[in-house]
Motif scaffolding. Structure first.
Motif, PDB file in Angstrom:
ATOM      1  N   UNK A 155       0.941  -1.202  -0.064  1.00 22.51           N
ATOM      2  CA  UNK A 155      -0.116   0.063   0.083  1.00 22.51           C
ATOM      3  C   UNK A 155       0.923   1.163  -0.104  1.00 22.51           C
ATOM      4  N   UNK A 156       1.630   1.266   0.771  1.00 22.00           N
ATOM      5  CA  UNK A 156       2.762   2.514   0.867  1.00 22.00           C
ATOM      6  C   UNK A 156       3.946   2.545   0.042  1.00 22.00           C
ATOM      7  N   UNK A 157       4.560   1.539  -0.383  1.00 17.28           N
ATOM      8  CA  UNK A 157       5.560   1.622  -1.154  1.00 17.28           C
ATOM      9  C   UNK A 157       5.777   0.948  -2.599  1.00 17.28           C
ATOM     10  N   UNK A 158       4.536   0.603  -2.994  1.00 18.02           N
ATOM     11  CA  UNK A 158       4.462  -0.011  -4.487  1.00 18.02           C
ATOM     12  C   UNK A 158       5.160   0.866  -5.369  1.00 18.02           C
ATOM     13  N   UNK A 159       4.774   1.875  -5.292  1.00 20.14           N
ATOM     14  CA  UNK A 159       5.273   3.055  -6.347  1.00 20.14           C
ATOM     15  C   UNK A 159       6.866   3.251  -6.300  1.00 20.14           C
ATOM     16  N   UNK A 160       7.493   3.025  -4.872  1.00 15.57           N
ATOM     17  CA  UNK A 160       8.733   3.520  -4.682  1.00 15.57           C
ATOM     18  C   UNK A 160       9.474   2.478  -4.914  1.00 15.57           C
ATOM     19  N   UNK A 161       9.215   1.182  -4.864  1.00 11.23           N
ATOM     20  CA  UNK A 161      10.025   0.014  -5.069  1.00 11.23           C
ATOM     21  C   UNK A 161       9.916  -0.435  -6.468  1.00 11.23           C
ATOM     22  N   UNK A 162      10.748  -0.180  -7.144  1.00 10.11           N
ATOM     23  CA  UNK A 162      10.900  -0.171  -8.635  1.00 10.11           C
ATOM     24  C   UNK A 162      10.478  -1.446  -9.053  1.00 10.11           C
ATOM     25  N   UNK A 163      11.263  -2.637  -8.564  1.00 13.11           N
ATOM     26  CA  UNK A 163      10.903  -3.915  -9.366  1.00 13.11           C
ATOM     27  C   UNK A 163      10.372  -4.824  -8.132  1.00 13.11           C
ATOM     28  N   UNK A 164       9.163  -5.362  -8.482  1.00 12.93           N
ATOM     29  CA  UNK A 164       8.441  -6.197  -7.499  1.00 12.93           C
ATOM     30  C   UNK A 164       8.792  -7.771  -7.725  1.00 12.93           C
ATOM     31  N   UNK A 165       9.148  -8.344  -6.951  1.00 12.00           N
ATOM     32  CA  UNK A 165       9.623  -9.569  -7.026  1.00 12.00           C
ATOM     33  C   UNK A 165       8.298 -10.891  -6.595  1.00 12.00           C
ATOM     34  N   UNK A 166       8.823 -11.846  -6.893  1.00 10.64           N
ATOM     35  CA  UNK A 166       7.831 -12.939  -6.398  1.00 10.64           C
ATOM     36  C   UNK A 166       8.177 -13.332  -5.101  1.00 10.64           C
ATOM     37  N   UNK A 167       7.327 -14.068  -4.270  1.00  5.80           N
ATOM     38  CA  UNK A 167       7.709 -14.505  -2.980  1.00  5.80           C
ATOM     39  C   UNK A 167       8.731 -15.757  -3.058  1.00  5.80           C
ATOM     40  N   UNK A 168       9.453 -15.819  -2.018  1.00  7.01           N
ATOM     41  CA  UNK A 168      10.689 -16.861  -2.130  1.00  7.01           C
ATOM     42  C   UNK A 168      10.260 -18.213  -2.315  1.00  7.01           C
ATOM     43  N   UNK A 169       9.022 -18.458  -1.676  1.00  8.79           N
ATOM     44  CA  UNK A 169       8.390 -19.854  -1.722  1.00  8.79           C
ATOM     45  C   UNK A 169       7.332 -19.970  -3.053  1.00  8.79           C
ATOM     46  N   UNK A 170       7.486 -19.122  -3.847  1.00 15.41           N
ATOM     47  CA  UNK A 170       6.658 -19.150  -5.165  1.00 15.41           C
ATOM     48  C   UNK A 170       7.076 -20.224  -6.079  1.00 15.41           C
ATOM     49  N   UNK A 171       8.347 -20.481  -5.904  1.00 13.25           N
ATOM     50  CA  UNK A 171       8.857 -21.523  -6.938  1.00 13.25           C
ATOM     51  C   UNK A 171       9.398 -20.470  -8.299  1.00 13.25           C
ATOM     52  N   UNK A 172       9.313 -19.371  -8.326  1.00 13.56           N
ATOM     53  CA  UNK A 172       9.507 -18.558  -9.674  1.00 13.56           C
ATOM     54  C   UNK A 172      10.771 -17.887  -9.636  1.00 13.56           C
ATOM     55  N   UNK A 173      11.806 -18.677  -9.149  1.00 11.75           N
ATOM     56  CA  UNK A 173      13.401 -18.323  -9.123  1.00 11.75           C
ATOM     57  C   UNK A 173      13.826 -17.321 -10.405  1.00 11.75           C
ATOM     58  N   UNK A 174      13.255 -18.156 -11.729  1.00  7.65           N
ATOM     59  CA  UNK A 174      13.783 -17.655 -12.775  1.00  7.65           C
ATOM     60  C   UNK A 174      13.286 -16.320 -13.166  1.00  7.65           C
ATOM     61  N   UNK A 175      12.176 -16.263 -12.875  1.00  9.35           N
ATOM     62  CA  UNK A 175      11.265 -15.059 -13.123  1.00  9.35           C
ATOM     63  C   UNK A 175      11.908 -13.658 -12.111  1.00  9.35           C
ATOM     64  N   UNK A 176      12.405 -14.204 -10.929  1.00  7.72           N
ATOM     65  CA  UNK A 176      12.975 -13.244 -10.019  1.00  7.72           C
ATOM     66  C   UNK A 176      14.398 -12.943 -10.573  1.00  7.72           C
ATOM     67  N   UNK A 177      15.314 -13.805 -11.003  1.00  2.44           N
ATOM     68  CA  UNK A 177      16.463 -13.614 -11.633  1.00  2.44           C
ATOM     69  C   UNK A 177      16.436 -12.671 -12.772  1.00  2.44           C
ATOM     70  N   UNK A 178      15.437 -12.803 -13.586  1.00  2.00           N
ATOM     71  CA  UNK A 178      15.189 -11.830 -14.724  1.00  2.00           C
ATOM     72  C   UNK A 178      14.777 -10.365 -13.975  1.00  2.00           C
ATOM     73  N   UNK A 179      14.311 -10.407 -13.267  1.00  2.00           N
ATOM     74  CA  UNK A 179      13.601  -8.964 -12.513  1.00  2.00           C
ATOM     75  C   UNK A 179      15.092  -8.443 -11.905  1.00  2.00           C
ATOM     76  N   UNK A 180      15.846  -9.493 -11.202  1.00  2.00           N
ATOM     77  CA  UNK A 180      16.880  -8.604 -10.614  1.00  2.00           C
ATOM     78  C   UNK A 180      17.876  -8.225 -11.722  1.00  2.00           C
TER      79      UNK A 180
END
Length: 411
Positions: free
Chosen positions: A157-182
């Motif tokens: 609610x308070x930081x979605x616009x300030x945090x530029x890149x939104x990652x998936x939760x660590x337990x989502x199994x989406x490591x590859x998506x997070x690697x691309x985002x990082x």
């Protein structure tokens, strides 16, 4: 480490082929050498075109982009950790031309090598949402972090616009998506509080990104450990000092309001009720505020509890966490009509307080501060903004949504 200097014949007498994972490991060990797609394809026993397609499908990056990432990652480490001249760093990571290296570095990182050296650690990424609650007290908003309107409503609610890149939760199994985002976020450092998946661990090891591993057990130690790594110890000391001041005021106000009333903290999950204390509840309610409770609640606890056993304790006040799923919600609705529940002293006196997952399932400097303020509001009705915390460094505005509410008698 694999031995790449030899090949062994397979059953047909041909040289053994490397898997794509082995080729990537070979690149990690030999990034400083002249590597070509033809050479790497030969190691894999594939045609250059097919190898390039397979490699990109597996990693999300082309062969040469992946190699560049390895080289620039190592260059970032050398810039941070050594006093080597730029031409020496360029050569050590596989570039004979210092100026070509500088152009490639700026394209990858967004800064020239010299500018990166002056501003390292400006961009911090976190792999768990609770880590956000350690950066905000230091005046840092992460450049990348897991954000979800349901799992992390406060930060979303308070930081979605300030945090530029939104990652998936660590337990989502989406490591590859997070690697691309990082990769796109280009962080200078990543804070790791929990273990990460194999793909993420491999990428981090090869990226040259500084890893800040948090190993302290309690939130004060974790905050100070992160602050020390980022050169923000004065901010951490100030936050802890202000929290201690607020906790002392809260303790006195609550003692005046509730006297020696006994407390019990519960967690309802599915059909089962639990006697429950997590780290935040232990630290805030039973250590800092010194609420009267049975000895078992002064340490971590998650024990099944029947209504009959709860009735034997019969505390003056109950604090209840209800898991946010359909099965638990139905059980909570039925429990409120249970004769044993209705006979409890706390229920009859209207002293049951339902707590929401945020912040009570989180453990961080921000979370415990919010728990403290909400407990004061619940038990005294007073303004939870106790003073003593620098408003400029406070991560939440006064209009922050309340994550706890008091239930009327009989709920």
């Amino acid at each position: 480490m694999l031995d790449y200097t030899k090949t062994s014949p397979d059953a047909d007498g041909c040289a053994a082929r490397m898997s794509l994972d082995e080729v990537r490991a070979y690149m990690s060990d030999h990034y400083h050498e002249a590597l070509s797609i033809d050479l790497l394809a030969q190691l894999a026993g594939l045609s250059p075109n097919y190898f390039g397609e397979a490699f990109k499908k597996a990693t999300g990056r082309s062969v040469m982009d992946y190699l560049t990432g390895l080289r620039i990652g190592r260059a970032k480490q050398l810039i941070r950790e050594t006093d080597l001249y730029m031409r020496e760093i360029a050569r050590s990571v596989g570039y004979s031309d210092e100026y070509y290296f500088s152009r490639k570095f700026k394209k990858e990182v967004g800064l020239s090598p010299s500018a990166f050296g002056r501003s390292a650690r400006n961009r911090i990424a976190v792999l768990s949402a609770s880590s956000i609650g350690y950066l905000l007290p230091l005046g840092i908003v992460p450049t990348a972090a897991p954000l979800d309107p349901k799992r992390t409503p406060y930060y979303h609610y308070y930081y979605q616009s300030e945090i530029r890149v939104h990652l998936e939760s660590p337990d989502s199994g989406k490591d590859e998506d997070n690697i691309r985002s990082l990769t796109a976020a280009k962080p200078d450092a990543v804070i790791i509080q929990e273990s990460c998946g194999a793909a993420m661990a491999e990428w981090l090891a090869a990226s040259g990104i500084e890893l800040i591993r948090v190993e302290a057990e309690d939130w004060r130690g974790q905050l100070w450990q992160i602050a020390k790594a980022l050169g923000k110890t004065a901010s951490a000391d100030r936050w802890i000092r202000d929290y201690e001041s607020s906790a002392a005021k809260a303790r006195a106000n609550i003692r005046e309001a509730v006297g020696q009333d006994t407390f019990l903290t519960l967690h309802l999950s599915g059909d089962q009720l639990y006697l429950y204390v997590n780290r935040g509840i232990r630290d805030v309610l039973y250590r800092d505020l010194e609420l009267a409770a049975i000895p078992k609640l002064r340490e971590l606890c998650n024990e099944p509890l029947s209504i009959e056993e709860l009735a034997a304790f019969d505390p003056d006040r109950l604090l209840l966490l209800v898991s946010p799923d359909a099965v638990t919600h139905l059980r909570w609705q039925s429990l409120q009509h249970d004769a044993g529940w209705l006979s409890l002293k706390a229920v009859q006196h209207g002293c049951v307080y339902q707590l929401q997952p945020s912040p009570w399932f989180e453990y961080s400097a921000v979370a415990v501060s919010r728990m403290l303020e909400e407990t004061v509001l619940l038990l005294t009705g007073g303004n939870p903004m106790l003073g003593g915390t620098d408003d400029a460094s406070r991560p939440q505005p006064e209009s922050a949504p309340r994550s706890a509410r008091r239930l009327p008698c009989g709920w």
